[in-house]
Design a protein around this motif. Sequence first.
Motif, PDB file in Angstrom:
ATOM      1  N   LEU A   1      -3.804  53.927  -4.791  1.00 33.61           N
ATOM      2  CA  LEU A   1      -4.827  53.004  -5.279  1.00 33.61           C
ATOM      3  C   LEU A   1      -5.347  52.139  -4.142  1.00 33.61           C
ATOM      4  O   LEU A   1      -4.568  51.621  -3.339  1.00 33.61           O
ATOM      5  N   LYS A   2      -6.663  51.995  -4.114  1.00 31.52           N
ATOM      6  CA  LYS A   2      -7.306  51.079  -3.173  1.00 31.52           C
ATOM      7  C   LYS A   2      -8.072  50.041  -3.967  1.00 31.52           C
ATOM      8  O   LYS A   2      -8.887  50.376  -4.828  1.00 31.52           O
ATOM      9  N   VAL A   3      -7.817  48.778  -3.690  1.00 34.52           N
ATOM     10  CA  VAL A   3      -8.490  47.673  -4.368  1.00 34.52           C
ATOM     11  C   VAL A   3      -9.418  46.996  -3.367  1.00 34.52           C
ATOM     12  O   VAL A   3      -9.006  46.649  -2.257  1.00 34.52           O
ATOM     13  N   GLY A   4     -10.674  46.818  -3.744  1.00 36.96           N
ATOM     14  CA  GLY A   4     -11.640  46.169  -2.863  1.00 36.96           C
ATOM     15  C   GLY A   4     -12.740  45.511  -3.660  1.00 36.96           C
ATOM     16  O   GLY A   4     -12.667  45.382  -4.883  1.00 36.96           O
ATOM     17  N   GLY A   5     -13.778  45.116  -2.960  1.00 36.83           N
ATOM     18  CA  GLY A   5     -14.920  44.486  -3.609  1.00 36.83           C
ATOM     19  C   GLY A   5     -15.694  43.633  -2.637  1.00 36.83           C
ATOM     20  O   GLY A   5     -15.529  43.738  -1.419  1.00 36.83           O
ATOM     21  N   PHE A   6     -16.548  42.770  -3.172  1.00 30.42           N
ATOM     22  CA  PHE A   6     -17.319  41.870  -2.320  1.00 30.42           C
ATOM     23  C   PHE A   6     -17.803  40.677  -3.124  1.00 30.42           C
ATOM     24  O   PHE A   6     -17.847  40.706  -4.361  1.00 30.42           O
ATOM     25  N   VAL A   7     -18.145  39.614  -2.393  1.00 30.44           N
ATOM     26  CA  VAL A   7     -18.818  38.448  -2.957  1.00 30.44           C
ATOM     27  C   VAL A   7     -20.070  38.228  -2.117  1.00 30.44           C
ATOM     28  O   VAL A   7     -19.998  38.227  -0.883  1.00 30.44           O
ATOM     29  N   GLN A   8     -21.224  38.064  -2.786  1.00 32.97           N
ATOM     30  CA  GLN A   8     -22.498  37.973  -2.071  1.00 32.97           C
ATOM     31  C   GLN A   8     -23.365  36.887  -2.674  1.00 32.97           C
ATOM     32  O   GLN A   8     -23.400  36.707  -3.895  1.00 32.97           O
ATOM     33  N   THR A   9     -24.072  36.165  -1.814  1.00 36.95           N
ATOM     34  CA  THR A   9     -25.043  35.165  -2.247  1.00 36.95           C
ATOM     35  C   THR A   9     -26.358  35.420  -1.532  1.00 36.95           C
ATOM     36  O   THR A   9     -26.379  35.580  -0.309  1.00 36.95           O
ATOM     37  N   ASP A  10     -27.454  35.476  -2.299  1.00 36.73           N
ATOM     38  CA  ASP A  10     -28.795  35.686  -1.749  1.00 36.73           C
ATOM     39  C   ASP A  10     -29.662  34.461  -2.017  1.00 36.73           C
ATOM     40  O   ASP A  10     -29.666  33.921  -3.141  1.00 36.73           O
ATOM     41  N   TYR A  11     -30.386  34.052  -0.992  1.00 35.82           N
ATOM     42  CA  TYR A  11     -31.374  32.982  -1.109  1.00 35.82           C
ATOM     43  C   TYR A  11     -32.751  33.636  -0.938  1.00 35.82           C
ATOM     44  O   TYR A  11     -33.071  34.143   0.136  1.00 35.82           O
ATOM     45  N   ASN A  12     -33.568  33.629  -2.000  1.00 41.15           N
ATOM     46  CA  ASN A  12     -34.786  34.424  -2.049  1.00 41.15           C
ATOM     47  C   ASN A  12     -36.038  33.557  -2.045  1.00 41.15           C
ATOM     48  O   ASN A  12     -36.083  32.491  -2.681  1.00 41.15           O
ATOM     49  N   TYR A  13     -37.066  34.080  -1.363  1.00 41.83           N
ATOM     50  CA  TYR A  13     -38.424  33.549  -1.467  1.00 41.83           C
ATOM     51  C   TYR A  13     -39.330  34.720  -1.798  1.00 41.83           C
ATOM     52  O   TYR A  13     -39.307  35.749  -1.120  1.00 41.83           O
ATOM     53  N   LEU A  14     -40.113  34.590  -2.864  1.00 42.43           N
ATOM     54  CA  LEU A  14     -41.015  35.653  -3.286  1.00 42.43           C
ATOM     55  C   LEU A  14     -42.354  35.057  -3.678  1.00 42.43           C
ATOM     56  O   LEU A  14     -42.422  34.169  -4.529  1.00 42.43           O
ATOM     57  N   ASP A  15     -43.420  35.547  -3.047  1.00 40.89           N
ATOM     58  CA  ASP A  15     -44.770  35.089  -3.346  1.00 40.89           C
ATOM     59  C   ASP A  15     -45.629  36.300  -3.668  1.00 40.89           C
ATOM     60  O   ASP A  15     -45.739  37.229  -2.862  1.00 40.89           O
ATOM     61  N   THR A  16     -46.227  36.324  -4.867  1.00 39.94           N
ATOM     62  CA  THR A  16     -47.115  37.403  -5.277  1.00 39.94           C
ATOM     63  C   THR A  16     -48.529  36.863  -5.429  1.00 39.94           C
ATOM     64  O   THR A  16     -48.719  35.715  -5.851  1.00 39.94           O
ATOM     65  N   SER A  17     -49.520  37.699  -5.114  1.00 37.15           N
ATOM     66  CA  SER A  17     -50.909  37.247  -5.133  1.00 37.15           C
ATOM     67  C   SER A  17     -51.477  37.128  -6.529  1.00 37.15           C
ATOM     68  O   SER A  17     -52.525  36.517  -6.718  1.00 37.15           O
ATOM     69  N   TYR A  18     -50.788  37.706  -7.515  1.00 36.58           N
ATOM     70  CA  TYR A  18     -51.402  37.855  -8.840  1.00 36.58           C
ATOM     71  C   TYR A  18     -50.776  36.972  -9.904  1.00 36.58           C
ATOM     72  O   TYR A  18     -51.144  37.080 -11.084  1.00 36.58           O
ATOM     73  N   THR A  19     -49.829  36.109  -9.546  1.00 35.87           N
ATOM     74  CA  THR A  19     -49.136  35.298 -10.539  1.00 35.87           C
ATOM     75  C   THR A  19     -49.488  33.827 -10.372  1.00 35.87           C
ATOM     76  O   THR A  19     -49.387  33.292  -9.258  1.00 35.87           O
ATOM     77  N   PRO A  20     -49.895  33.134 -11.438  1.00 37.36           N
ATOM     78  CA  PRO A  20     -50.177  31.701 -11.349  1.00 37.36           C
ATOM     79  C   PRO A  20     -48.960  30.927 -10.858  1.00 37.36           C
ATOM     80  O   PRO A  20     -47.824  31.282 -11.168  1.00 37.36           O
ATOM     81  N   ALA A  21     -49.218  29.868 -10.092  1.00 36.68           N
ATOM     82  CA  ALA A  21     -48.128  29.115  -9.471  1.00 36.68           C
ATOM     83  C   ALA A  21     -47.153  28.558 -10.490  1.00 36.68           C
ATOM     84  O   ALA A  21     -45.945  28.514 -10.248  1.00 36.68           O
ATOM     85  N   ASN A  22     -47.672  28.142 -11.663  1.00 32.96           N
ATOM     86  CA  ASN A  22     -46.783  27.549 -12.664  1.00 32.96           C
ATOM     87  C   ASN A  22     -45.963  28.587 -13.410  1.00 32.96           C
ATOM     88  O   ASN A  22     -45.129  28.253 -14.231  1.00 32.96           O
ATOM     89  N   GLU A  23     -46.202  29.886 -13.161  1.00 30.71           N
ATOM     90  CA  GLU A  23     -45.428  30.940 -13.809  1.00 30.71           C
ATOM     91  C   GLU A  23     -44.532  31.677 -12.814  1.00 30.71           C
ATOM     92  O   GLU A  23     -43.933  32.691 -13.161  1.00 30.71           O
ATOM     93  N   GLN A  24     -44.436  31.183 -11.603  1.00 23.70           N
ATOM     94  CA  GLN A  24     -43.702  31.907 -10.567  1.00 23.70           C
ATOM     95  C   GLN A  24     -42.695  31.001  -9.885  1.00 23.70           C
ATOM     96  O   GLN A  24     -43.014  29.884  -9.482  1.00 23.70           O
ATOM     97  N   ASN A  25     -41.459  31.478  -9.778  1.00 27.17           N
ATOM     98  CA  ASN A  25     -40.444  30.789  -9.002  1.00 27.17           C
ATOM     99  C   ASN A  25     -40.483  31.323  -7.572  1.00 27.17           C
ATOM    100  O   ASN A  25     -40.015  32.426  -7.303  1.00 27.17           O
TER     101      ASN A  25
ATOM    102  N   VAL B   1     -38.767  37.030   1.355  1.00 24.64           N
ATOM    103  CA  VAL B   1     -37.761  36.716   2.369  1.00 24.64           C
ATOM    104  C   VAL B   1     -36.415  36.589   1.670  1.00 24.64           C
ATOM    105  O   VAL B   1     -36.309  35.921   0.628  1.00 24.64           O
ATOM    106  N   ILE B   2     -35.404  37.246   2.223  1.00 21.94           N
ATOM    107  CA  ILE B   2     -34.050  37.167   1.685  1.00 21.94           C
ATOM    108  C   ILE B   2     -33.104  36.733   2.805  1.00 21.94           C
ATOM    109  O   ILE B   2     -33.067  37.355   3.873  1.00 21.94           O
ATOM    110  N   LEU B   3     -32.367  35.673   2.564  1.00 22.36           N
ATOM    111  CA  LEU B   3     -31.260  35.258   3.429  1.00 22.36           C
ATOM    112  C   LEU B   3     -29.986  35.472   2.636  1.00 22.36           C
ATOM    113  O   LEU B   3     -29.861  34.970   1.508  1.00 22.36           O
ATOM    114  N   SER B   4     -29.049  36.221   3.197  1.00 19.24           N
ATOM    115  CA  SER B   4     -27.902  36.662   2.416  1.00 19.24           C
ATOM    116  C   SER B   4     -26.620  36.594   3.236  1.00 19.24           C
ATOM    117  O   SER B   4     -26.635  36.742   4.462  1.00 19.24           O
ATOM    118  N   VAL B   5     -25.534  36.372   2.528  1.00 18.95           N
ATOM    119  CA  VAL B   5     -24.199  36.451   3.140  1.00 18.95           C
ATOM    120  C   VAL B   5     -23.282  37.206   2.196  1.00 18.95           C
ATOM    121  O   VAL B   5     -23.330  37.004   0.973  1.00 18.95           O
TER     122      VAL B   5
END
Length: 412
Positions: free
Chosen positions: A57-81, A404-408
Amino acid sequence: MKTVMKNVLLGSVAGLAMVGTAAAADLPVKAKAAEYVKICSTYGAGFYYIPGSDTCLKVGGFVQTDYNYLDTSYTPANEQNDTYFLARGAIRLDARTQTEYGTLRSYLEYRLTYGDSTSPSLDKAYIQFAGFTFGKVQSFYDYYADNNVWGIDSVELTSDENATVAAYTADFGNGFTATISIEDDSTRSNGVYDLDFGYSNVGSDLPALVGNINYEGEWGGFQVSGVVRQINDENYDVLNPGSSGDDIGWGVLGGVKFNLNALGEGDTLYIEATYGDGAIEYTGITGSYAQLNTFEFADTYYNPATGDYESATAWTVAGELTHYFTPSVFGVLFGNYGELDVPSAAWDGSVSSMSLFNVGASLNWTPVKGLLFVAQYTYGEANYDAPIEDDFGNLVNSSDFNQVILSVRRSF
């Protein structure tokens, strides 16, 4: 007095002897405990024998955190994170036993992802035995599968999907294998679109049939894959009696990998092309943020003028280059180009043929074993043959995004 002292000394010696005997009696028990969980070297590093069994048996895995920025041209600002954070934890279990028929393997990867809500996911769970594979695994149609495109929430460049399968792989030696697989492709079904009745996706009655030929060698490798699947249009058969046309979808894939160790140890180049007819999800054409949110994807479209169902077709070409600047720092360049052809009878304010491309790059740093920092940027653009209505209510001929994604990640 001498007699008393003698008796005391004898008692002390006897006591020490008893303590020594007890300690000595403890030693075999401790030695057995240390030997009870033994290293299993048969399948590589990290495997241990499960106590009382011959299974490793091999036991493993990972823990990951992503910090995201996403801008789309077609979505109103008040509907987009524009910015959002995601965290994911995963546990991997790999159990293998040697049998007279070869290795019996079971593998499980379970993930928990936290963002707006907590989302559990059984990413993979399969059994392999004597060439057979049963369970949820990467589809045997896929090859490159967005190998080094990073992020919990990132673009899809080409065919990349897990599926529940029943498959058999024949090993011909010298790096050649061939696989035939029956796969649940419900997650790759895009249903039917009708101008009068809208969009319907009820999956399919039959699983998809997948086959591939694969080669792995010192210079790299390649794979050729094919799929045949059913397009379920039963809902519209009732609404459009007497209709006929395309109800079988199919796709092909060809990919090649080059090991470029002359440029840097671990350097690779992937190039892959896919084509789908009534099987557009097998091309990666739907996996970009460039498309408008209102865009309707379907495998087949109803033509009221002819009373026939006409399938959509799509193709993509994707590539990815990984280069190691040092053993701990590497960069990735990736991109794709694709086209989707929708039957002209279906074009309206939410449906059109289109072309798109995505390009991106990342810088990756591993300061110590098991720890990875990633900075990745991606740009994508879609262009439509007929104007599409965006989220602002405007008719537009193109849309795009920046991410843009910043991840660890800590792997163990």
